[in-house]
Design an enzyme around this catalytic site. Structure first.
Site, short mmCIF file in Angstrom:
data_model
loop_
_atom_site.label_atom_id
_atom_site.label_comp_id
_atom_site.label_asym_id
_atom_site.label_seq_id
_atom_site.Cartn_x
_atom_site.Cartn_y
_atom_site.Cartn_z
N LYS A 48 -54.49 -8.11 18.46
CA LYS A 48 -55.17 -7.50 17.33
C LYS A 48 -56.28 -8.43 16.84
O LYS A 48 -56.02 -9.57 16.51
CB LYS A 48 -54.19 -7.22 16.18
CG LYS A 48 -53.28 -6.03 16.38
CD LYS A 48 -54.01 -4.69 16.30
CE LYS A 48 -54.54 -4.41 14.92
NZ LYS A 48 -53.48 -4.13 13.92
N HIS A 49 -57.49 -7.92 16.84
CA HIS A 49 -58.64 -8.69 16.33
C HIS A 49 -58.74 -10.07 16.97
O HIS A 49 -58.84 -11.09 16.30
CB HIS A 49 -58.60 -8.76 14.81
CG HIS A 49 -58.82 -7.43 14.16
ND1 HIS A 49 -60.04 -6.81 14.12
CD2 HIS A 49 -57.96 -6.58 13.55
CE1 HIS A 49 -59.95 -5.65 13.50
NE2 HIS A 49 -58.68 -5.47 13.16
N ASN A 61 -57.63 -22.22 13.11
CA ASN A 61 -56.48 -23.04 13.44
C ASN A 61 -55.29 -22.15 13.80
O ASN A 61 -55.14 -21.07 13.23
CB ASN A 61 -56.08 -23.93 12.27
CG ASN A 61 -57.03 -25.08 12.02
OD1 ASN A 61 -57.59 -25.65 12.94
ND2 ASN A 61 -57.19 -25.42 10.76
N HIS A 94 -62.53 -20.04 19.43
CA HIS A 94 -63.31 -19.31 18.44
C HIS A 94 -64.22 -18.31 19.17
O HIS A 94 -64.60 -18.53 20.31
CB HIS A 94 -64.17 -20.25 17.61
CG HIS A 94 -63.37 -21.14 16.70
ND1 HIS A 94 -62.81 -20.68 15.53
CD2 HIS A 94 -63.04 -22.44 16.81
CE1 HIS A 94 -62.18 -21.68 14.94
NE2 HIS A 94 -62.29 -22.75 15.69
#
Length: 393
Positions: A67-68, A232, A393
């Site tokens: 998810k996302h 994180n 990221h």
């Protein structure tokens, strides 16, 4: 296929949107059904790498629920016992292949977060796995192939609009990757680090040096999961599956607490008192999951209060007391934990200990490493320094 036009980008106002290969070559995917969007493909490509790595590291079929652009759950295909079947809404007599077990575990780790997930499967999707997916709320799936009957089952979801993507399992991306942010292009070497026992778990820095084979497996699963989790991040793993993922937090202790709370909820869902909550027959699975989440939370009265309980239950449940919760969790053990960067303070270890963690892997390198090690020693937790940071990221 060299290019695919997306409905829109991250948000509906971000148009036009497409995916393509910069060198003009064919895309490594085939869209078998539906029309995946921008976020769908971000989830698809990250989740595929995760299950590919899990399968390579363990030799067992793997699945993840995304998810996302972070995993809500990830797992390998170990068998389900009767309690897990009840927790994961799997029929007692359902046919379960290793791949189906992997998906059930991945979806069941955090069913609240997995609602509307993107699924990745390490192996060709078989019929048992497709039947499980059929009855879950999901946006799409990526796999290296699909059995014909399994594909037809998946195509029937969402009124025929369910996204089904086939990935070329032999595809290897180039060593350098690029991305554009605010009109500026970034370039870096791809994160293709091989995560294995010898490189990651050989430097045990605590007085307790014993890490069992099952713990080694679970620590590898945690590290591989973090490799594709927004930083994180901290991950708790038990018996071949994640049970708590804390992603995208600015503070590491918040990651540890968030993931630990999820791990505690997973443990508490094993309790007879929770398994036997008297749900009405007409309550859908997502509503059951939501009610359990609220019941285990700080405001159970929102679902079992005098004025609302009848909306969900056939009789009013008794709350789970603080004493019952603490007594049950105090007996939970054998949980493994990994962090994508070093723990700066021992408070992370103290929180992990409350969730039954007995083995940890983290990079090391903090000026307070010795404090963290001493905290592990106080709780007899084995900890290895892998020396590798896994920011994503």
């Amino acid at each position: 296929m060299k290019e695919f036009e997306l409905k829109y980008g991250t948000n509906p106002n971000q148009k036009p949107a497409r995916i393509y290969m910069e060198d003009g070559s064919e895309l490594p995917i085939e869209i078998l059904n539906g029309k995946p969007g921008y976020i769908n493909f971000l989830d698809a490509f990250n989740s595929w790498q995760l299950v590919r790595d899990l399968k390579a590291a363990t030799g067992i079929p793997a699945a993840t629920s995304f998810k996302h652009v972070s995993p809500a759950g990830a797992a390998i295909g170990l068998p389900l016992d009767d309690t897990l079947k009840r927790m994961y809404h799997v029929d007692a007599d359902a046919e379960l292949s290793p791949l189906a077990c992997a998906y059930s575990r991945a979806r069941g780790a955090d069913r609240m977060s997995s609602f509307g997930d993107w699924i990745a499967l390490s192996d060709v999707c078989d019929v048992p796995t497709a039947k499980l997916i059929k009855h879950e709320v999901s946006d799409g799936v990526i796999a290296p192939g699909y059995e014909p009957e399994a594909l037809e089952i998946l195509k029937s979801k969402k009124k025929g609009n369910y996204n089904v993507v086939k990935i070329d399992a032999a595809y290897v991306p180039c060593k350098q990757e690029k991305r554009s942010v605010f009109g500026v292009t970034f370039e870096q070497g791809r994160q293709d680090l091989d995560i294995n026992v010898d490189s990651m778990l050989s430097n045990v820095v605590t007085e307790n040096k014993e890490i069992t084979d099952d713990q080694k497996r679970d620590l590898l699963i945690a590290l591989i999961t973090l490799k594709y989790t927004q930083s994180n991040s901290v991950c708790y793993v038990k018996d071949g599956q994640t049970i708590g993922v804390g992603a995208g937090q600015q503070s590491r202790i918040h990651c540890t607490r968030l993931a630990g709370d999820k791990a505690d909820y997973w443990q508490l869902r094993h309790m007879d008192k929770v398994l036997n909550l008297p749900f009405r027959d007409d309550i859908a699975k997502p509503n059951v999951d939501n009610a359990i989440d609220v019941y285990l939370g700080s405001h159970p009265e929102d679902v079992i209060g005098d004025d609302v309980w009848a909306e969900t239950f056939t009789e009013q449940p008794q709350p789970l007391t603080k004493e019952e919760r603490e007594s049950y969790l105090s007996k939970c053990s054998g949980v493994s934990l990994a962090s994508d960067a070093f723990f700066p303070f021992g408070d992370n270890i103290e929180r992990a200990n409350r969730s039954g963690v007995t083995a940890i892997v983290e990079p090391g390198g903090s000026i307070r490493d010795q404090q963290v090690i001493e905290t592990c020693n106080r709780f007899n937790i084995a900890m290895a320094f892998c020396g590798i940071r896994l920011f994503h990221h």
